[in-house]
Design an enzyme around this catalytic site. Structure first.
Site, PDB file in Angstrom:
ATOM      1  N   TYR A 195      42.669  43.913  33.520  1.00  0.00           N
ATOM      2  CA  TYR A 195      43.061  45.057  32.703  1.00  0.00           C
ATOM      3  C   TYR A 195      42.177  46.261  33.028  1.00  0.00           C
ATOM      4  O   TYR A 195      42.670  47.362  33.293  1.00  0.00           O
ATOM      5  CB  TYR A 195      42.967  44.714  31.218  1.00  0.00           C
TER       6      TYR A 195
ATOM      7  N   ASP B 121      62.692  50.827  30.020  1.00  0.00           N
ATOM      8  CA  ASP B 121      61.951  49.652  29.548  1.00  0.00           C
ATOM      9  C   ASP B 121      62.718  48.408  29.965  1.00  0.00           C
ATOM     10  O   ASP B 121      63.899  48.489  30.318  1.00  0.00           O
ATOM     11  CB  ASP B 121      61.831  49.699  28.012  1.00  0.00           C
TER      12      ASP B 121
ATOM     13  N   ASP C 235      62.503  47.839  35.584  1.00  0.00           N
ATOM     14  CA  ASP C 235      61.373  47.002  35.979  1.00  0.00           C
ATOM     15  C   ASP C 235      60.447  47.912  36.776  1.00  0.00           C
ATOM     16  O   ASP C 235      60.753  48.291  37.907  1.00  0.00           O
ATOM     17  CB  ASP C 235      61.845  45.823  36.834  1.00  0.00           C
ATOM     18  N   VAL C 236      59.333  48.300  36.167  1.00  0.00           N
ATOM     19  CA  VAL C 236      58.467  49.319  36.763  1.00  0.00           C
ATOM     20  C   VAL C 236      57.811  48.871  38.063  1.00  0.00           C
ATOM     21  O   VAL C 236      57.225  49.692  38.778  1.00  0.00           O
ATOM     22  CB  VAL C 236      57.372  49.782  35.768  1.00  0.00           C
TER      23      VAL C 236
ATOM     24  N   LYS D 116      43.239  49.848  34.890  1.00  0.00           N
ATOM     25  CA  LYS D 116      43.133  51.112  34.169  1.00  0.00           C
ATOM     26  C   LYS D 116      42.170  52.080  34.857  1.00  0.00           C
ATOM     27  O   LYS D 116      42.354  53.298  34.797  1.00  0.00           O
ATOM     28  CB  LYS D 116      42.726  50.860  32.718  1.00  0.00           C
TER      29      LYS D 116
ATOM     30  N   THR E 204      49.422  49.070  17.601  1.00  0.00           N
ATOM     31  CA  THR E 204      50.713  48.803  18.233  1.00  0.00           C
ATOM     32  C   THR E 204      51.003  47.306  18.194  1.00  0.00           C
ATOM     33  O   THR E 204      50.090  46.495  17.999  1.00  0.00           O
ATOM     34  CB  THR E 204      50.708  49.244  19.707  1.00  0.00           C
TER      35      THR E 204
ATOM     36  N   ARG F 222      59.237  50.574  22.403  1.00  0.00           N
ATOM     37  CA  ARG F 222      58.489  50.262  21.184  1.00  0.00           C
ATOM     38  C   ARG F 222      57.042  50.710  21.335  1.00  0.00           C
ATOM     39  O   ARG F 222      56.622  51.167  22.381  1.00  0.00           O
ATOM     40  CB  ARG F 222      58.560  48.771  20.864  1.00  0.00           C
TER      41      ARG F 222
END
Length: 244
Positions: A150, A37, A60-61, A154, A185, A16
């Protein structure tokens, strides 16, 4: 001519939002795409919608063994992987003094460690393909400050991209990072954020938030051979926020 004809791609977080937008454009441009995903229902629905050139696998990354399984299944279905889009990620917006160690480690695992695992795991497959393109989705918070956790993750994606580009160039594997600004999103518009985002948009030079497709067009360029001499670089799509 399709811009990704003959390419085999894995897109994480592809069920998504921005990920689904990347998947749709890749299939439209001739790629065979594995949607990876944890959202099984949405991922399967997207694969069904797009037909034989898209398949879904649960990933599951944060698990290296799971990465290896997905890459092996992608090779079995479509052939060696030539494009990896490390798109999966989560947000967190809490003051540092209220952030628990468990919360911090979770966002680092999903946003940062997963990118390392993806890059490492896909190398053997890209060597079989005699080259490839890895596109790591960072954020403008990989360039300027923001929320703890976060922002840290990044910035790390940006650094890993440069290290990966230097380490993999001799295999013909390119690695670049994309730094989106405010994108429309489901993750962005969760909870009561919609009104706050509308207000923030007034301060964006372009005076609006971006559509996911506007990021996908840049990701497409980096996945394609059109960007054959670009590696180790940051590509910003933010409506001018970081130019201020």
């Amino acid at each position: 001519m399709s811009r990704l004809a003959g390419k085999v791609a894995i897109v994480t977080g592809g069920a998504r939002g921005m990920g689904a937008s990347h998947v749709r454009l890749f299939v439209k441009e001739g790629a065979k795409v594995m949607i990876a995903d944890i959202l099984e229902q949405e991922g399967q629905a997207l694969a069904t919608e797009l037909g034989e050139n898209a398949k879904f696998l649960k990933l599951d990354v944060t698990k290296e063994d799971n990465w290896k399984e997905v890459i092996a299944e992608t090779e079995k279905a479509f052939g060696p992987v030539s494009v990896l889009v490390n798109n999966a990620g989560i947000t967190m917006n809490k003051p540092i003094e209220e952030t628990t160690e468990a919360e911090y480690r979770r966002i680092i695992d999903i946003n940062q460690v997963s990118v390392f695992l993806g890059m490492k795991s896909v190398i053997p497959s890209m060597k079989k393909a005699e080259g490839g393109s890895i596109v790591n989705i960072s954020s403008i918070n990989g360039l300027v400050g923001g929320a703890i956790g976060y922002t840290d993750s990044k910035f790390a994606v940006r650094g890993m991209t440069k290290a990966g580009a230097l380490g993999l160039a001799h295999y013909g594997i390119r690695v670049n990072s994309v730094h989106p600004g405010v994108i429309e999103t489901p993750m962005l518009l969760q909870g009561d954020a919609k009104d706050a985002i509308k207000e923030f948009a007034k301060f964006i030079p372009n005076k609006r938030v971006a559509k996911p497709e506007e990021v996908s067009n840049l990701v497409l360029y980096l996945a394609s051979d059109e960007s054959s001499y670009s590696t180790g670089s940051e590509f910003v799509v933010d409506g001018g926020i970081t130019a201020q």
